[in-house]
Design an enzyme around this catalytic site. Structure first.
Site, short mmCIF file in Angstrom:
data_model
loop_
_atom_site.label_atom_id
_atom_site.label_comp_id
_atom_site.label_asym_id
_atom_site.label_seq_id
_atom_site.Cartn_x
_atom_site.Cartn_y
_atom_site.Cartn_z
CB THR A 12 -0.94 0.01 1.22
OG1 THR A 12 -0.16 -0.17 2.40
CG2 THR A 12 -1.99 -1.07 1.11
CG LEU A 14 6.37 5.28 2.16
CD1 LEU A 14 7.40 6.41 2.15
CD2 LEU A 14 6.74 4.26 3.21
CG HIS A 15 -0.45 2.80 4.73
ND1 HIS A 15 -0.69 2.55 6.06
CD2 HIS A 15 0.04 1.64 4.21
CE1 HIS A 15 -0.38 1.30 6.33
NE2 HIS A 15 0.08 0.72 5.23
CG LEU A 16 -0.90 7.21 9.97
CD1 LEU A 16 -0.15 8.52 9.80
CD2 LEU A 16 -2.25 7.44 10.60
#
Length: 87
Positions: A12, A14-16
């Site tokens: 996914t 660099l999400h949170l």
């Protein structure tokens, strides 16, 4: 100053959570830690800066470390990114 290109392998990007993991790891070093992506420079010690770069899986970033522990920082962070940032 030292730098190295690394590929983001997280499905996914660099999400949170991985962005937070990267920042947490970068904060361990005295050196200034940034990365370049598509001509923009982001502060790797700032979650908002990392998230704002909108990095997706498969993208390549150039990690840049500058300071007294730059070699160690670059080696550690590059290995961390290439291992999936704890995901």
């Amino acid at each position: 100053m030292v730098s190295k290109k690394v590929k983001i392998i997280n499905p996914t990007g660099l999400h949170l959570r991985p962005a937070g993991n990267l920042c947490k790891e970068a904060m361990k070093f005295q050196s200034k830690v940034t990365f370049e992506y598509r001509g923009n420079i982001a502060n790797a010690k700032s979650v908002l800066s990392v998230l704002g770069a909108c990095i997706k899986s498969g993208d390549e970033i150039t990690l840049i470390c500058e300071g007294e522990d730059e070699e160690d920082a670059l080696h550690t962070l590059a290995a961390y990114v290439e291992s999936g940032l704890g995901e």
